[in-house]
Write an enzyme that holds these catalytic residues in place. Structure first.
Site, PDB file in Angstrom:
ATOM      1  N   HIS A  65       0.840  -1.207   0.000  1.00 12.36           N
ATOM      2  CA  HIS A  65       0.000   0.000   0.000  1.00 12.36           C
ATOM      3  C   HIS A  65       0.873   1.255   0.000  1.00 12.36           C
ATOM      4  CE1 HIS A  65      -3.737  -2.282   0.604  1.00 12.36           C
ATOM      5  NE2 HIS A  65      -2.989  -3.073   1.345  1.00 12.36           N
ATOM      6  N   TYR A 333       4.237  -5.091   9.715  1.00 13.42           N
ATOM      7  CA  TYR A 333       4.152  -3.636   9.763  1.00 13.42           C
ATOM      8  C   TYR A 333       5.414  -3.051  10.403  1.00 13.42           C
ATOM      9  CZ  TYR A 333      -0.846  -3.313   8.492  1.00 13.42           C
ATOM     10  OH  TYR A 333      -2.051  -3.346   7.839  1.00 13.42           O
TER      11      TYR A 333
END
Length: 361
Positions: A65, A333
């Site tokens: 993303h 992440y």
């Protein structure tokens, strides 16, 4: 300034950068150690992110993303969820939030309308014990239930290093070997992307627990449901590579963009640790409140660019389930954040793998 003084200043700057890089590396190493990255498992956060970023990573950008835009506004809580959770965000009232809309993929200059998945992330009560980070996607479920299977899925979807094309037979073989992907594939077959970030439905995918004052635990999933009461809706320029970003920017000139946060409450027959299984539509839902988006900024100018939207950062009154995919998301992440933070620190701007500046959107 004399030459010696300049040399001393430059040397000090290099030392400071090295110390900061070392500090980031130590923090990331500790995070990944406790996430199981060094316990001998074949699938680690490093391998996940290596696969996501591809052969030529866009330095300084998210590995997944990579392309997005910053938004901000406030959350208008109805107070209806306060019986289920002690989290301050669910008390009746307004709380400011900062967020990000994005598209799937590792290319920060990819065409908006080519991406198969769109995402909406946000954070409220930042840097407090009541901080809540949320990362939602358009699919309501995952295709697989374990990090190992998810890694294999990414491998199957990765382009061939020579042809640069995906192998349809490899993809077909993967899904044939994973019947748990049925619900995901049904969604994928029926999904029609909307003409705006503002009209998509975004899902938590994974389940979480709410905890009330009596200590009762309730498993939940949630979705962001768009409002459709626009007085005027901005047109989409389908020829633009930044079509979704431009459309939302124009829309916010007319009026705020709103989403209701609808929480679905699991019952005893639902498996909160398996993200491949949709919960029945008959489950009780609670409208926790409305996200009201009023402003936007390009991601390289907004606060969202430096934010890690780790879904495991939860306020008091919420906790993570034992869903292994959810745990893996947190580790990945952290790994992605460490890489881009270090690159930005060293280079001072986002660059591609050849060290040339990237254009941040």
């Amino acid at each position: 300034m004399t030459k010696d003084k300049r040399s001393t200043k430059n040397g000090s700057s290099v030392v400071r950068k090295c110390l900061l890089v070392a500090s980031l590396a130590c923090c990331a190493t500790a995070t990944l150690y406790f996430a199981g990255a060094f316990n001998g498992d074949t699938v680690t956060a490093q391998r996940f992110v290596d696969l996501q970023q591809g052969e030529q990573p866009h330095l300084g950008f998210r590995r997944a993303h990579a392309k997005g835009m910053c938004v901000s506004g406030h959350f208008e809580s109805t107070g209806a969820l306060s019986n289920y959770s002690t989290a301050a965000i669910f008390n009746q009232g307004n709380t400011e939030f900062m967020g990000r809309f994005s598209i799937a993929g590792n290319n920060p200059t990819a065409p908006d309308l080519k991406a198969p998945v769109r995402s909406f992330a946000f954070v409220v009560n930042s840097a407090t014990t009541q901080e809540w980070r949320v990362a939602m996607n358009t699919p309501p479920v995952m295709a697989v239930a374990t990090p190992e299977a998810f890694f294999q899925q990414l491998q199957a979807l990765s382009p061939d290093p020579i042809t640069k094309q995906r192998d349809p037979e490899k993809i077909k073989a993967f899904f044939n070997a994973h019947p748990e992907s049925k619900a995901f594939n049904q969604w994928k077959a029926s999904y029609v992307p909307s003409n705006s970030f503002a009209t998509e439905y975004y899902h938590s995918i994974n389940a979480f627990y709410l905890h009330n004052e009596q200590g009762k635990q309730q498993a939940v999933r949630w979705q962001a449901v768009p409002h459709d009461d626009y007085n005027e809706f901005a047109e989409l320029d389908k020829k633009s590579s930044d079509a979704l970003q431009q459309q939302l920017a124009q829309q916010l000139k007319h009026q705020p963009v709103k989403f209701d946060l609808l929480f679905t409450l699991a019952n005893s027959s639902d498996d909160e640790n398996n993200p491949t299984i949709p919960w029945p539509a008959t489950r009780k839902t609670v409208n926790a409140g409305t996200l009201v988006i009023t402003n936007w900024r390009p991601q390289n100018e907004g606060k969202c660019d430096a934010q890690n939207f780790d879904p495991l950062v939860l306020p008091e009154g919420m906790s993570a389930t034992a869903d292994p995919i959810l745990r893996a998301r947190g580790a990945a992440y952290a790994q992605s954040y460490r890489r881009r933070a270090t690159e930005t620190l060293l280079y001072g701007q986002s660059t591609n793998s050849q060290g040339e500046p990237n254009v941040s959107n």
